[in-house]
Design an enzyme around this catalytic site. Structure first.
Site, PDB file in Angstrom:
ATOM      1  N   HIS A  51      33.625  40.160  41.871  1.00 13.23           N
ATOM      2  CA  HIS A  51      33.136  40.233  43.244  1.00 13.23           C
ATOM      3  C   HIS A  51      32.167  41.408  43.359  1.00 13.23           C
ATOM      4  CE1 HIS A  51      36.847  42.857  43.472  1.00 13.23           C
ATOM      5  NE2 HIS A  51      35.918  43.674  43.921  1.00 13.23           N
TER       6      HIS A  51
HETATM    7  P1  TYD Z   1      42.155  41.676  43.972  1.00  7.75           P
HETATM    8  O1  TYD Z   1      41.027  41.973  44.906  1.00  7.75           O
HETATM    9  O2  TYD Z   1      42.320  40.264  43.520  1.00  7.75           O
HETATM   10  O3  TYD Z   1      42.058  42.625  42.705  1.00  7.75           O
HETATM   11  P2  TYD Z   1      40.911  42.709  41.580  1.00  7.75           P
HETATM   12  O4  TYD Z   1      39.638  43.013  42.295  1.00  7.75           O
HETATM   13  O5  TYD Z   1      41.357  43.799  40.680  1.00  7.75           O
HETATM   14  O6  TYD Z   1      40.815  41.413  40.835  1.00  7.75           O
HETATM   15  O7  TYD Z   1      43.487  42.184  44.661  1.00  7.75           O
HETATM   16  C1  TYD Z   1      44.783  41.774  44.242  1.00  7.75           C
HETATM   17  C2  TYD Z   1      45.701  41.704  45.463  1.00  7.75           C
HETATM   18  O8  TYD Z   1      45.858  42.983  46.044  1.00  7.75           O
HETATM   19  C3  TYD Z   1      45.159  40.779  46.540  1.00  7.75           C
HETATM   20  O9  TYD Z   1      46.257  40.079  47.087  1.00  7.75           O
HETATM   21  C4  TYD Z   1      44.602  41.726  47.575  1.00  7.75           C
HETATM   22  C5  TYD Z   1      45.461  42.973  47.421  1.00  7.75           C
HETATM   23  N1  TYD Z   1      44.786  44.231  47.704  1.00  7.75           N
HETATM   24  C6  TYD Z   1      45.239  45.001  48.764  1.00  7.75           C
HETATM   25  O10 TYD Z   1      46.171  44.635  49.502  1.00  7.75           O
HETATM   26  N2  TYD Z   1      44.639  46.212  49.005  1.00  7.75           N
HETATM   27  C7  TYD Z   1      43.612  46.663  48.237  1.00  7.75           C
HETATM   28  O11 TYD Z   1      43.101  47.778  48.479  1.00  7.75           O
HETATM   29  C8  TYD Z   1      43.137  45.840  47.140  1.00  7.75           C
HETATM   30  C9  TYD Z   1      42.001  46.303  46.270  1.00  7.75           C
HETATM   31  C10 TYD Z   1      43.763  44.648  46.915  1.00  7.75           C
END
Ligand code: TYD
Length: 137
Positions: A51
């Site tokens: 992303h």
């Molecule tokens: P995700 O954005 O998929 O992680 P990455 O970018 O590492 O692939 O996030 C994983 C999960 O955590 C998703 O359910 C959203 C949650 N999350 C939060 O609740 N707070 C945050 O600050 C972040 C970054 C993710």
């Protein structure tokens, strides 16, 4: 063009061991730290991220273990090895990012300039390229 910055963090060390300190609104962390999160227990065949952010500014550090951090600003792509607690990546602006090749012991810590906000995310690569295009018009 330099679109992410690799920052070598100062290590305060003596015979007892090492310490790294990070302060908001400093040379190393040039923003208010509104959120800290860390990624761990990630399997080595997994690609995370995939992303871009519209506004978010981040400092990313593998405080343990290592992984690769792939960045793309729509024009240039780069893979940065994050492999030690004294090496940080500063990301600001429209950058597509992916994290991969996690070691089993990798703990990837992120300092972020904003609270978690899904509206700031761009999950679609073509939409990201469109946004990048708007920025250069
Ligand atoms: P995700 O954005 O998929 O992680 P990455 O970018 O590492 O692939 O996030 C994983 C999960 O955590 C998703 O359910 C959203 C949650 N999350 C939060 O609740 N707070 C945050 O600050 C972040 C970054 C993710």
């Amino acid at each position: 063009m330099k679109f992410v910055e690799i920052v070598n963090l100062d290590i305060h060390g003596d015979h007892r061991g090492s310490l790294i300190s990070l302060e908001e609104n400093s040379m190393v962390v040039p923003f208010d730290i509104k959120r800290v999160y860390y990624i761990f227990d990630t399997k080595d065949d997994v690609i995370r991220g995939k992303h871009a952010h519209k506004e978010l500014e981040q400092l990313v550090i593998a405080i343990n273990g290592k992984c690769n951090f792939y960045v793309d600003n729509g024009f240039e792509k780069q893979t940065i090895k994050i492999d030690g607690p004294s090496k940080a990546i500063h990301i600001k602006g429209l950058v597509w990012r992916e994290m991969m090749d996690f070691s089993e012991d990798c703990v990837l810590m992120v300092l972020a300039s904003e609270h978690y906000n899904t509206a700031d995310y761009i999950y679609d690569y073509h939409e990201f390229l469109d946004e990048v295009g708007k920025g250069i018009k």
